[in-house]
Design an enzyme around this catalytic site. Structure first.
Site, PDB file in Angstrom:
ATOM      1  N   TRP A 106     -12.552  13.761  -1.348  1.00  0.00           N
ATOM      2  CA  TRP A 106     -11.534  13.297  -2.299  1.00  0.00           C
ATOM      3  C   TRP A 106     -11.862  13.738  -3.714  1.00  0.00           C
ATOM      4  O   TRP A 106     -10.976  14.103  -4.480  1.00  0.00           O
ATOM      5  CB  TRP A 106     -11.368  11.779  -2.222  1.00  0.00           C
ATOM      6  CG  TRP A 106     -10.829  11.323  -0.894  1.00  0.00           C
ATOM      7  CD1 TRP A 106     -11.468  10.526   0.016  1.00  0.00           C
ATOM      8  CD2 TRP A 106      -9.549  11.641  -0.312  1.00  0.00           C
ATOM      9  NE1 TRP A 106     -10.664  10.339   1.118  1.00  0.00           N
ATOM     10  CE2 TRP A 106      -9.491  11.005   0.949  1.00  0.00           C
ATOM     11  CE3 TRP A 106      -8.456  12.408  -0.733  1.00  0.00           C
ATOM     12  CZ2 TRP A 106      -8.374  11.098   1.788  1.00  0.00           C
ATOM     13  CZ3 TRP A 106      -7.340  12.511   0.106  1.00  0.00           C
ATOM     14  CH2 TRP A 106      -7.314  11.861   1.343  1.00  0.00           C
ATOM     15  N   ASP A 176     -11.825   7.047  -9.171  1.00  0.00           N
ATOM     16  CA  ASP A 176     -11.005   6.829  -7.988  1.00  0.00           C
ATOM     17  C   ASP A 176     -11.715   5.743  -7.175  1.00  0.00           C
ATOM     18  O   ASP A 176     -12.778   5.984  -6.611  1.00  0.00           O
ATOM     19  CB  ASP A 176     -10.900   8.138  -7.192  1.00  0.00           C
ATOM     20  CG  ASP A 176     -10.157   7.968  -5.866  1.00  0.00           C
ATOM     21  OD1 ASP A 176      -9.718   6.842  -5.555  1.00  0.00           O
ATOM     22  OD2 ASP A 176     -10.018   8.985  -5.153  1.00  0.00           O
ATOM     23  N   LYS A 200      -6.217   0.721   1.515  1.00  0.00           N
ATOM     24  CA  LYS A 200      -7.533   0.434   2.097  1.00  0.00           C
ATOM     25  C   LYS A 200      -7.904  -1.028   1.874  1.00  0.00           C
ATOM     26  O   LYS A 200      -8.098  -1.752   2.820  1.00  0.00           O
ATOM     27  CB  LYS A 200      -8.603   1.338   1.486  1.00  0.00           C
ATOM     28  CG  LYS A 200      -8.699   2.703   2.131  1.00  0.00           C
ATOM     29  CD  LYS A 200      -7.862   3.753   1.458  1.00  0.00           C
ATOM     30  CE  LYS A 200      -7.861   5.067   2.188  1.00  0.00           C
ATOM     31  NZ  LYS A 200      -7.816   6.218   1.304  1.00  0.00           N
TER      32      LYS A 200
HETATM   33  C1  LIG Z   1      -7.524   7.480   0.945  1.00  0.00           C
HETATM   34  C2  LIG Z   1      -8.108   8.027  -0.300  1.00  0.00           C
HETATM   35  C3  LIG Z   1      -7.380   8.866  -1.151  1.00  0.00           C
HETATM   36  C4  LIG Z   1      -5.986   9.352  -0.832  1.00  0.00           C
HETATM   37  O1  LIG Z   1      -5.085   8.341  -1.002  1.00  0.00           O
HETATM   38  P1  LIG Z   1      -3.507   8.589  -0.840  1.00  0.00           P
HETATM   39  O2  LIG Z   1      -2.985   7.263  -1.290  1.00  0.00           O
HETATM   40  O3  LIG Z   1      -3.269   8.889   0.594  1.00  0.00           O
HETATM   41  O4  LIG Z   1      -3.110   9.694  -1.730  1.00  0.00           O
HETATM   42  C5  LIG Z   1      -7.988   9.281  -2.324  1.00  0.00           C
HETATM   43  N1  LIG Z   1      -9.224   8.893  -2.644  1.00  0.00           N
HETATM   44  C6  LIG Z   1      -9.961   8.101  -1.843  1.00  0.00           C
HETATM   45  C7  LIG Z   1     -11.335   7.702  -2.261  1.00  0.00           C
HETATM   46  C8  LIG Z   1      -9.419   7.639  -0.644  1.00  0.00           C
HETATM   47  O5  LIG Z   1     -10.149   6.853   0.149  1.00  0.00           O
END
Ligand SMILES: *Cc1c(COP(=O)(O)O)cnc(C)c1O
Length: 366
Positions: A106, A176, A200
């Site tokens: 990511w 993030d 999540k």
């Molecule tokens: C799941 C995830 C993403 C992507 O998220 P989307 O909402 O599908 O764009 C980005 N960063 C991390 C750390 C993730 O776990």
């Protein structure tokens, strides 16, 4: 407690488990939300009833994460992936640099996207080890002239997690936190901007939380599309256009559930307990199971592990599936197995998995 409802042991990486109590409440309120004679989905987003839902979710996030008053809380769409774009689009300019700390797939994606807008550089990376560890803080370098420093607090795919974060001083720190927001206490004031897709730890997919320090907006590029400017959403309390109302309603319910459980410290305590159940089996297995992440970098949210060979892994996953465990397949870039033990995954599910792992080993070790 309804004994009749079948609930899987859900270890999905995302979208992931939601608290049963939240689902039951949503079910109960579905047809007639607070006497409106309609569901939340059918309310006008300009109605007082919906505004309450919206503002309550924001207020709960502020309360649970102790977000200081000089921060805005935004509820956006497009997922964390759109934040990979919005962050540099707003805060990076041609010729300007930004430091990216690469700890997984990511953060790589975020880094690639930033190249469209300026000159991001790789400030540190653990890629050479297939992202088994989180770099030491003293190895993280950035320059005072950088537009920002970007990191991924929890690496969903590799199963590693930053335990502490660099203090970047005047340089905005952007994180993030999609896969570990609200799983432990963090000091929001250390960050200039935090973003997280909800699916999540916070609720269903469709809504993305952004927490940003207000002074950052003054540095943002105003010559970009309206919908992609943080300022647009900040000025309009995330009601510039139609928000994802049902997802925000569920987000608010999940936050209320976290509060009912005792708040973030209690949730963090449980998360440690849950992860320990599974890591203890891995560590006590004499090598039958082995973790992908180095122990000091282990995530409390995503537990990545392997068995000695792929045939045995296949058998493990097939048997686990038969026993009612869902979502244990590792991501293709790591292989093996991954158990995601987000906030809403009950202790009992982790306990059941740890028992299953022990039984599987007893049957197959020789
Ligand atoms: C799941 C995830 C993403 C992507 O998220 P989307 O909402 O599908 O764009 C980005 N960063 C991390 C750390 C993730 O776990």
């Amino acid at each position: 407690m309804k004994q009749t409802v079948h609930r899987a042991y859900n270890f999905n990486a995302g979208p992931a488990a939601l608290p049963l109590a939240v689902l039951e409440k949503a079910q109960q309120e579905l047809l007639d939300f607070r006497g409106s004679g309609m569901s939340v989905m059918e309310l006008s987003h300009r109605s007082a009833t919906y505004e309450d839902v919206h503002n309550q979710a924001i207020a709960l996030l502020r309360e649970l994460l102790s977000i200081p008053d000089d921060y805005d809380v935004l509820l956006l769409q497009g997922g964390a992936s759109l934040q990979f774009t919005m962050v540099p689009m707003n805060f990076l300019r041609p010729g300007k640099k930004a430091a990216y700390l690469l700890t997984g797939a990511w953060s790589e994606k975020a880094f690639q996207e930033a190249k469209l807008f300026g000159e991001p550089y790789q400030a540190v990376s653990s890629k050479e080890s297939n992202y088994r560890y989180i770099p030491k803080l003293e190895d993280v370098k950035w320059a005072p002239t950088d537009a920002y420093v970007h990191l991924t607090s929890n690496n969903t795919i590799y199963g590693t997690q930053w335990k502490e974060f660099p203090h970047t001083g005047q340089v905005p720190l952007i994180a993030d936190m999609s896969s570990d927001i609200l799983s432990r206490r963090i000091d929001v004031s250390q960050f200039a901007l935090i973003y997280a897709g909800a699916q999540k730890n916070l609720g269903p997919s469709g809504v993305t939380v952004v927490i940003l320090r207000k002074d950052l907006l003054e540095q943002a590029n105003p010559n970009i599309p309206t919908m992609l400017q943080y300022a647009t959403h900040a000025k309009n309390n995330s009601l510039y256009n139609t928000p994802p109302t049902f997802a925000i309603y569920l987000l608010g319910e999940v936050l209320g559930w976290v509060k009912d459980q005792g708040g973030i410290d209690e949730i963090a305590r449980r998360n440690e307990e849950k992860a320990k159940l599974i890591y203890d089996v891995i560590d006590g297995s004499g090598g039958f199971y082995y973790g992908h992440a180095e122990p000091a970098s282990r995530s409390l949210m995503n537990i990545t592990f392997r068995l000695q060979d792929e045939a045995l892994e296949k058998e493990f996953l097939a048997e686990a599936k038969k026993e009612g465990f869902v979502g244990l397949n590792g991501h293709r870039s790591v292989g093996g197995c991954r158990a995601s033990t987000y906030n809403a995954v009950p202790y009992e599910a982790c306990e059941a998995l740890s028992q299953f792992m022990k039984h599987f080993q007893a049957k197959h070790a020789n």
